[in-house]
Design a protein around this motif. Sequence first.
Motif, PDB file in Angstrom:
ATOM      1  N   LYS A  81     -49.389  68.106  -9.241  1.00 10.20           N
ATOM      2  CA  LYS A  81     -48.171  67.958 -10.039  1.00 10.20           C
ATOM      3  C   LYS A  81     -47.284  66.839  -9.507  1.00 10.20           C
ATOM      4  O   LYS A  81     -46.618  66.129 -10.277  1.00 10.20           O
ATOM      5  CB  LYS A  81     -47.405  69.280 -10.067  1.00 10.20           C
ATOM      6  N   SER A 174     -47.508  71.084 -17.181  1.00 12.69           N
ATOM      7  CA  SER A 174     -48.313  69.909 -16.857  1.00 12.69           C
ATOM      8  C   SER A 174     -49.094  69.342 -18.038  1.00 12.69           C
ATOM      9  O   SER A 174     -49.080  68.119 -18.257  1.00 12.69           O
ATOM     10  CB  SER A 174     -49.250  70.230 -15.688  1.00 12.69           C
ATOM     11  N   GLN A 269     -52.442  70.086 -13.984  1.00 12.38           N
ATOM     12  CA  GLN A 269     -51.697  71.053 -13.174  1.00 12.38           C
ATOM     13  C   GLN A 269     -52.307  71.264 -11.798  1.00 12.38           C
ATOM     14  O   GLN A 269     -51.639  71.730 -10.885  1.00 12.38           O
ATOM     15  CB  GLN A 269     -51.618  72.398 -13.894  1.00 12.38           C
TER      16      GLN A 269
END
Length: 406
Positions: A81, A174, A269
């Motif tokens: 991330k 994400s 993610q």
Amino acid sequence: MQKLKTIVKAGVRNFCLFLLVAMTSATAAQSRNLPSGPAASIRVDFDGEIISVTAIQGLSNRASGRALMPDDPVRIASISKLFVALAVMRLVEAGTLDLHRDVNDYLGWDLRNPAFPDQSITLAHLLSHQAGLRDGINYALPMDALLAEELKDPKAWDANRRAGSFFTYANLNSPVIAAIMEAATGLRFDRIMQSEVFAPLELDACFNWINCSNHKINGAVTLYRPNGNVARDDLRGVREKCSVVPARDGSCDLSKYRLGQTGSVFSPQGGLRISAVDLAKVGQMFLKQGAEFLSRETIAKMRAPRWIFDGTNGQTEGGYFCTYGLGMHILNYSNPQSTRPQAAKPHPECRDQPFHNGYSHWGHSGEAYSLKSGFWFNDVESHGTVFFRTEVPEDDPTGHCIYQCK
């Protein structure tokens, strides 16, 4: 961009000791045809000039008996991330994205919390986990899924709080961010990451193994469960036939992938594959305040708290999340210059001091497929630490230890 001057060295005693243990264990395991030996683990420390491998042990793959090496890539989980945030900030500096603009302007479809249909959502909300999204639906969507349709499900949203008012860590942010990046640039997410982050920083890294070199494929770290079962990435030098989340019918034709519509197929993610040494190089960039990769002002924006726990304004997951910036977790944050009492020192419920040295640290942690990882640095000591451990048991304390939990 000016190259970062880096010296990589190994803590010779630890490196040799752990390598010997790994090789001996591999031989014993092969003779008994059983998975055995220490779990693959590494710790790397760095300052602005030197990267030091301070501990390493185990095998990158038990079937091949290959010992873990410092430049072997692993699925690093949620540290991914932070790298997505780096790419976003590069696009912000280029004028392609705006942190505070309604993301619908980029997407071409409506991203709205059904409970608050009139409120716009921004990249700043998404990067700081304050957009109202929740992991109430599957965030690893198949290639032919449409985010616009999936996010109509009320289970994906906080129905009680407006964007910007409450923190809940959610992986679902994400793929939305990835879709925005694709829609704004007209490029696939993995190619954006290559051009905006990996190439400028000279990292041999990739998402879901796409764009990683053959050398990195050969060194891929296999993730095992504590019982020895393979959890992920049993490559042994062979690329996966499908390195993305396939379509519902199992097909894997990326020529049919629709930019800005799904965002999840490259696992933004948590799907970054990178070595501990390359992570440390990124840490050096932060210690050098951007090192011409990003401006000092942009680095400061990433690191500035967008959310500070005050006792009621977020979910801390047991006191671990107490401060968060733009794609960046902040540990043990305190601001003695603040006029707000809740920001002057950490809230009593916070338990985010794994280093026990009193300093604030910036970075991110990761946890998935029985791996635990960390990427942390602090300015006071001009020092940082990177680690990952595999075969982590389910009852391991989440995020509250460095390298090995005792």
